[in-house]
Scaffold this motif. Sequence first.
Motif, short mmCIF file in Angstrom:
data_model
loop_
_atom_site.label_atom_id
_atom_site.label_comp_id
_atom_site.label_asym_id
_atom_site.label_seq_id
_atom_site.Cartn_x
_atom_site.Cartn_y
_atom_site.Cartn_z
N GLU A 140 45.08 35.53 63.73
CA GLU A 140 43.90 36.48 63.18
C GLU A 140 43.35 35.87 61.94
O GLU A 140 44.01 35.15 61.02
CB GLU A 140 44.70 37.75 62.93
N GLU A 141 41.94 35.90 61.93
CA GLU A 141 41.43 35.48 60.77
C GLU A 141 40.97 36.46 59.85
O GLU A 141 40.29 37.57 60.34
CB GLU A 141 40.04 34.42 61.12
N VAL A 142 41.47 36.32 58.39
CA VAL A 142 41.07 37.22 57.54
C VAL A 142 39.80 36.95 56.75
O VAL A 142 39.87 35.80 56.52
CB VAL A 142 42.35 37.58 56.69
N ALA A 143 38.85 37.71 56.64
CA ALA A 143 37.59 37.35 55.86
C ALA A 143 38.00 37.31 54.39
O ALA A 143 38.97 37.67 53.68
CB ALA A 143 36.74 38.63 56.13
N ASP A 144 37.24 36.31 53.76
CA ASP A 144 37.16 35.92 52.48
C ASP A 144 37.34 37.22 51.59
O ASP A 144 36.41 38.02 51.90
CB ASP A 144 36.21 35.18 51.94
N GLY A 145 37.93 37.40 50.72
CA GLY A 145 37.97 38.73 49.94
C GLY A 145 38.87 39.46 50.53
O GLY A 145 38.95 40.82 49.77
N GLY A 146 39.43 39.47 51.56
CA GLY A 146 40.32 40.57 52.24
C GLY A 146 41.71 40.54 52.13
O GLY A 146 42.41 41.34 52.73
N TYR A 147 42.17 39.50 51.21
CA TYR A 147 43.48 39.39 50.77
C TYR A 147 43.66 38.88 49.40
O TYR A 147 42.68 38.20 48.97
CB TYR A 147 44.42 38.79 52.03
N GLY A 148 44.80 38.66 48.86
CA GLY A 148 45.21 38.22 47.72
C GLY A 148 46.39 37.63 47.38
O GLY A 148 47.51 38.00 48.45
N ARG A 149 46.64 37.03 46.41
CA ARG A 149 47.85 36.34 46.11
C ARG A 149 47.99 36.35 44.56
O ARG A 149 46.84 35.77 43.84
CB ARG A 149 47.82 34.86 46.54
N ALA A 150 49.22 36.50 44.01
CA ALA A 150 49.37 36.45 42.67
C ALA A 150 48.36 37.27 41.95
O ALA A 150 47.77 36.92 40.96
CB ALA A 150 49.46 35.10 42.05
N ASP A 151 48.01 38.63 42.39
CA ASP A 151 47.14 39.63 41.84
C ASP A 151 45.70 38.88 41.66
O ASP A 151 44.81 39.59 40.78
CB ASP A 151 47.57 40.00 40.56
N GLU A 152 45.23 37.95 42.63
CA GLU A 152 43.80 37.35 42.73
C GLU A 152 43.47 37.64 44.00
O GLU A 152 44.18 37.39 45.00
CB GLU A 152 43.94 35.94 42.15
N VAL A 153 42.06 37.95 44.34
CA VAL A 153 41.52 37.78 45.53
C VAL A 153 41.17 36.57 46.07
O VAL A 153 40.68 35.65 44.96
CB VAL A 153 40.11 38.59 45.41
N PHE A 154 41.48 36.15 47.04
CA PHE A 154 41.50 34.70 47.51
C PHE A 154 40.37 34.68 48.49
O PHE A 154 39.95 35.41 49.33
CB PHE A 154 42.64 34.51 48.45
N VAL A 155 39.66 33.41 48.03
CA VAL A 155 38.57 32.86 48.78
C VAL A 155 38.65 31.35 49.13
O VAL A 155 38.85 30.62 48.00
CB VAL A 155 36.95 33.07 48.10
N VAL A 156 38.49 31.10 50.34
CA VAL A 156 38.57 29.55 50.47
C VAL A 156 37.49 28.91 50.14
O VAL A 156 36.25 29.15 50.53
CB VAL A 156 38.73 29.64 52.07
N PRO A 157 37.78 27.85 49.45
CA PRO A 157 36.49 26.95 48.97
C PRO A 157 35.86 26.19 50.01
O PRO A 157 36.64 25.80 51.18
CB PRO A 157 37.25 25.70 47.99
N ASP A 158 34.67 25.84 50.00
CA ASP A 158 34.06 25.22 51.14
C ASP A 158 34.70 24.05 51.55
O ASP A 158 34.52 23.69 52.67
CB ASP A 158 32.35 24.86 50.95
N ALA A 159 35.23 23.28 50.58
CA ALA A 159 35.82 21.97 50.89
C ALA A 159 37.02 22.18 51.89
O ALA A 159 37.23 20.99 52.48
CB ALA A 159 36.11 21.36 49.59
N PHE A 160 37.56 23.34 51.85
CA PHE A 160 38.80 23.41 52.76
C PHE A 160 38.45 24.19 54.11
O PHE A 160 39.27 24.24 54.93
CB PHE A 160 39.71 24.12 52.06
N ARG A 161 37.19 24.12 54.47
CA ARG A 161 36.76 25.06 55.48
C ARG A 161 36.77 24.24 56.64
O ARG A 161 36.35 22.86 56.47
CB ARG A 161 35.40 25.64 55.36
N ALA A 162 36.92 24.64 58.08
CA ALA A 162 37.11 23.64 58.86
C ALA A 162 35.48 23.45 59.46
O ALA A 162 34.79 24.05 59.20
CB ALA A 162 37.71 24.46 60.22
N LYS A 163 35.45 22.16 60.08
CA LYS A 163 34.08 21.66 60.37
C LYS A 163 34.40 21.61 62.07
O LYS A 163 35.14 20.71 62.54
CB LYS A 163 33.84 20.31 59.78
N ASP A 164 33.79 22.71 62.58
CA ASP A 164 33.82 22.44 64.17
C ASP A 164 32.87 21.32 64.79
O ASP A 164 32.00 20.95 64.43
CB ASP A 164 33.25 23.89 64.81
#
Length: 70
Positions: free
Chosen positions: A46-70
């Motif tokens: 399951e892929e969770v959309a950016d901003g749809g979860y958090g860690r340590a009381d911060e909303v998590f967004v994946v930086p572009d540098a860490f996104r998969a390149k298909d």
Amino acid sequence: MPFANIKMPQAALSKAQKEDLIHRTTAMFVDFFGEGVRPYTMVLVEEVADGGYGRADEVFVVPDAFRAKD
């Protein structure tokens, strides 16, 4: 029936990487329980959309540098 539910950030893995994750998870269950479980093993990625979860009381967004390149 073995079942694995893997949640990860959206676009964190490519399609090929998700397929590999499914194959490896299935192989792990087969290693533990025997070949007879292979046809009954379910792996849900399951892929969770950016901003749809958090860690340590911060909303998590994946930086572009860490996104998969298909």
